[in-house]
Every structure is written in C-alpha cells, then in structure tokens.
Design a protein around this motif. Structure first.
Motif, PDB file in Angstrom:
ATOM      1  N   TYR A  36       0.822  -1.207   0.000  1.00  0.00           N
ATOM      2  CA  TYR A  36       0.000   0.000   0.000  1.00  0.00           C
ATOM      3  C   TYR A  36       0.857   1.258   0.000  1.00  0.00           C
ATOM      4  CZ  TYR A  36      -3.932  -3.050   0.712  1.00  0.00           C
ATOM      5  OH  TYR A  36      -4.872  -4.026   0.552  1.00  0.00           O
ATOM      6  N   SER A  37       1.862   1.315   0.852  1.00  0.00           N
ATOM      7  CA  SER A  37       2.650   2.537   0.944  1.00  0.00           C
ATOM      8  C   SER A  37       3.450   2.821  -0.322  1.00  0.00           C
ATOM      9  CB  SER A  37       3.563   2.532   2.173  1.00  0.00           C
ATOM     10  OG  SER A  37       4.159   1.306   2.386  1.00  0.00           O
ATOM     11  N   VAL A  38       3.864   1.799  -1.046  1.00  0.00           N
ATOM     12  CA  VAL A  38       4.608   2.027  -2.289  1.00  0.00           C
ATOM     13  C   VAL A  38       3.670   2.421  -3.424  1.00  0.00           C
ATOM     14  CG1 VAL A  38       5.989   0.912  -4.087  1.00  0.00           C
ATOM     15  CG2 VAL A  38       6.589   0.598  -1.693  1.00  0.00           C
ATOM     16  N   ILE A  39       2.585   1.705  -3.600  1.00  0.00           N
ATOM     17  CA  ILE A  39       1.677   1.999  -4.712  1.00  0.00           C
ATOM     18  C   ILE A  39       0.945   3.317  -4.490  1.00  0.00           C
ATOM     19  CG2 ILE A  39      -0.421   1.254  -5.903  1.00  0.00           C
ATOM     20  CD1 ILE A  39       0.648  -1.620  -5.654  1.00  0.00           C
ATOM     21  N   ILE A  40       0.335   3.486  -3.331  1.00  0.00           N
ATOM     22  CA  ILE A  40      -0.412   4.710  -3.051  1.00  0.00           C
ATOM     23  C   ILE A  40       0.547   5.871  -2.790  1.00  0.00           C
ATOM     24  CG2 ILE A  40      -2.095   5.780  -1.497  1.00  0.00           C
ATOM     25  CD1 ILE A  40      -3.194   2.876  -1.109  1.00  0.00           C
ATOM     26  N   GLY A  41       1.726   5.556  -2.259  1.00  0.00           N
ATOM     27  CA  GLY A  41       2.712   6.578  -1.939  1.00  0.00           C
ATOM     28  C   GLY A  41       3.258   7.339  -3.133  1.00  0.00           C
ATOM     29  N   ARG A  42       2.976   6.872  -4.317  1.00  0.00           N
ATOM     30  CA  ARG A  42       3.423   7.582  -5.525  1.00  0.00           C
ATOM     31  C   ARG A  42       2.452   8.679  -5.968  1.00  0.00           C
ATOM     32  NH1 ARG A  42       5.136   2.518  -9.206  1.00  0.00           N
ATOM     33  NH2 ARG A  42       3.034   1.945  -8.616  1.00  0.00           N
ATOM     34  N   ALA A  43       1.365   8.868  -5.224  1.00  0.00           N
ATOM     35  CA  ALA A  43       0.396   9.920  -5.569  1.00  0.00           C
ATOM     36  C   ALA A  43       1.095  11.278  -5.546  1.00  0.00           C
ATOM     37  CB  ALA A  43      -0.765   9.912  -4.578  1.00  0.00           C
ATOM     38  N   PRO A  44       0.853  12.089  -6.554  1.00  0.00           N
ATOM     39  CA  PRO A  44       1.544  13.379  -6.647  1.00  0.00           C
ATOM     40  C   PRO A  44       1.308  14.317  -5.467  1.00  0.00           C
ATOM     41  CG  PRO A  44       0.349  12.901  -8.680  1.00  0.00           C
ATOM     42  CD  PRO A  44      -0.022  11.844  -7.689  1.00  0.00           C
ATOM     43  N   ASN A  69      11.006   1.641  -6.483  1.00  0.00           N
ATOM     44  CA  ASN A  69       9.834   2.274  -7.087  1.00  0.00           C
ATOM     45  C   ASN A  69       9.855   3.796  -6.962  1.00  0.00           C
ATOM     46  OD1 ASN A  69       7.794   0.088  -8.007  1.00  0.00           O
ATOM     47  ND2 ASN A  69       8.691  -0.680  -6.121  1.00  0.00           N
ATOM     48  N   SER A  70      11.005   4.335  -6.591  1.00  0.00           N
ATOM     49  CA  SER A  70      11.225   5.788  -6.520  1.00  0.00           C
ATOM     50  C   SER A  70      10.229   6.529  -5.630  1.00  0.00           C
ATOM     51  CB  SER A  70      11.212   6.396  -7.929  1.00  0.00           C
ATOM     52  OG  SER A  70      12.201   5.802  -8.725  1.00  0.00           O
ATOM     53  N   VAL A  71       9.891   5.933  -4.492  1.00  0.00           N
ATOM     54  CA  VAL A  71       9.039   6.623  -3.515  1.00  0.00           C
ATOM     55  C   VAL A  71       9.985   7.354  -2.562  1.00  0.00           C
ATOM     56  CG1 VAL A  71       7.171   6.405  -1.829  1.00  0.00           C
ATOM     57  CG2 VAL A  71       7.312   4.804  -3.742  1.00  0.00           C
ATOM     58  N   ARG A  72      10.406   8.527  -2.976  1.00  0.00           N
ATOM     59  CA  ARG A  72      11.433   9.284  -2.253  1.00  0.00           C
ATOM     60  C   ARG A  72      10.911   9.955  -0.988  1.00  0.00           C
ATOM     61  NH1 ARG A  72      12.452   9.893  -7.698  1.00  0.00           N
ATOM     62  NH2 ARG A  72      14.469   9.032  -8.342  1.00  0.00           N
ATOM     63  N   THR A  73       9.606  10.066  -0.865  1.00  0.00           N
ATOM     64  CA  THR A  73       9.025  10.736   0.304  1.00  0.00           C
ATOM     65  C   THR A  73       8.798   9.784   1.471  1.00  0.00           C
ATOM     66  OG1 THR A  73       6.809  10.363  -0.561  1.00  0.00           O
ATOM     67  CG2 THR A  73       7.853  12.463  -1.114  1.00  0.00           C
ATOM     68  N   MET A  74       9.138   8.498   1.310  1.00  0.00           N
ATOM     69  CA  MET A  74       8.856   7.508   2.355  1.00  0.00           C
ATOM     70  C   MET A  74       9.948   7.477   3.418  1.00  0.00           C
ATOM     71  SD  MET A  74       8.217   3.393   2.218  1.00  0.00           S
ATOM     72  CE  MET A  74       6.931   3.517   1.037  1.00  0.00           C
ATOM     73  N   ARG A  75       9.481   7.468   4.674  1.00  0.00           N
ATOM     74  CA  ARG A  75      10.353   7.213   5.816  1.00  0.00           C
ATOM     75  C   ARG A  75       9.868   5.927   6.461  1.00  0.00           C
ATOM     76  NH1 ARG A  75      11.120  11.816   9.814  1.00  0.00           N
ATOM     77  NH2 ARG A  75      12.701  10.347  10.487  1.00  0.00           N
ATOM     78  N   VAL A  76      10.795   5.038   6.742  1.00  0.00           N
ATOM     79  CA  VAL A  76      10.461   3.723   7.300  1.00  0.00           C
ATOM     80  C   VAL A  76      10.926   3.675   8.749  1.00  0.00           C
ATOM     81  CG1 VAL A  76      10.845   1.240   7.074  1.00  0.00           C
ATOM     82  CG2 VAL A  76      10.657   2.656   5.016  1.00  0.00           C
ATOM     83  N   PHE A  77      10.022   3.200   9.611  1.00  0.00           N
ATOM     84  CA  PHE A  77      10.295   3.125  11.042  1.00  0.00           C
ATOM     85  C   PHE A  77      10.087   1.697  11.544  1.00  0.00           C
ATOM     86  CE2 PHE A  77       8.733   7.334  10.061  1.00  0.00           C
ATOM     87  CZ  PHE A  77       9.650   8.162  10.683  1.00  0.00           C
TER      88      PHE A  77
END
Length: 87
Positions: A36-44, A69-77
């Motif tokens: 979910y976080s990778v697919i939805i996380g690509r929303a502009p 998948n170039s989701v550069r805004t993701m932080r993983v905890f």
C-alpha cells in the motif's frame, strides 16, 4: 515487488480517495513489504509517507521496494512508540 494475489480494487479505491482529497501524508502501520505505501505513496499530492514495520526482514524489503519504485518521500520506522523508564 508483487507476487501472488492482492486486492486491486482496494488499492484503486484508496488511490482515488487520496487523489480526490489531495492528501499530503500517508501513514501505513504494519506496512509489511510496502504494497500500500509504495503503490499509493506515488500519488503526486503526497509529500510524506510514514511506514511502520517492526519485523526486520520485512522492513528491509519495504525499504528496497520504496527505493526501486522511486518513492522518495517515504520514511520507514521500526516502531511507532517506545516506553522508557527514567531513573
């Protein structure tokens, strides 16, 4: 990243919800490998994706999937909170 079965309708529904509301942040608790976080996380509109996964091997795969998948805004905890005792 994706192997096997997953619910495409749910992903589409959530992606539409994020786009219609121009959501700016996504929180994925129990992110697993990041479906979910990778697919939805690509929303502009999203400027931040916070993914929480306590299991190390899954968290490692999650981070790799975000990178691939170039989701550069993701932080993983690894944890959402921690209790400590002061002495």
């Amino acid at each position: 990243m994706l192997r096997g079965k997953y619910d495409r309708r749910q992903l589409d529904s959530m992606s539409t919800w994020v786009a219609e509301r121009e959501a700016t942040a996504l929180v994925d608790v129990g992110a697993n490998i990041g479906l979910y976080s990778v697919i939805i996380g690509r929303a502009p509109s999203l400027s931040a994706v916070y993914a929480f996964e306590p299991i190390e091997r899954l968290r490692h795969q999650l981070q790799m999937n975000a990178t691939m998948n170039s989701v550069r805004t993701m932080r993983v905890f690894s944890e959402a909170w921690r209790v400590t005792r002061s002495m």
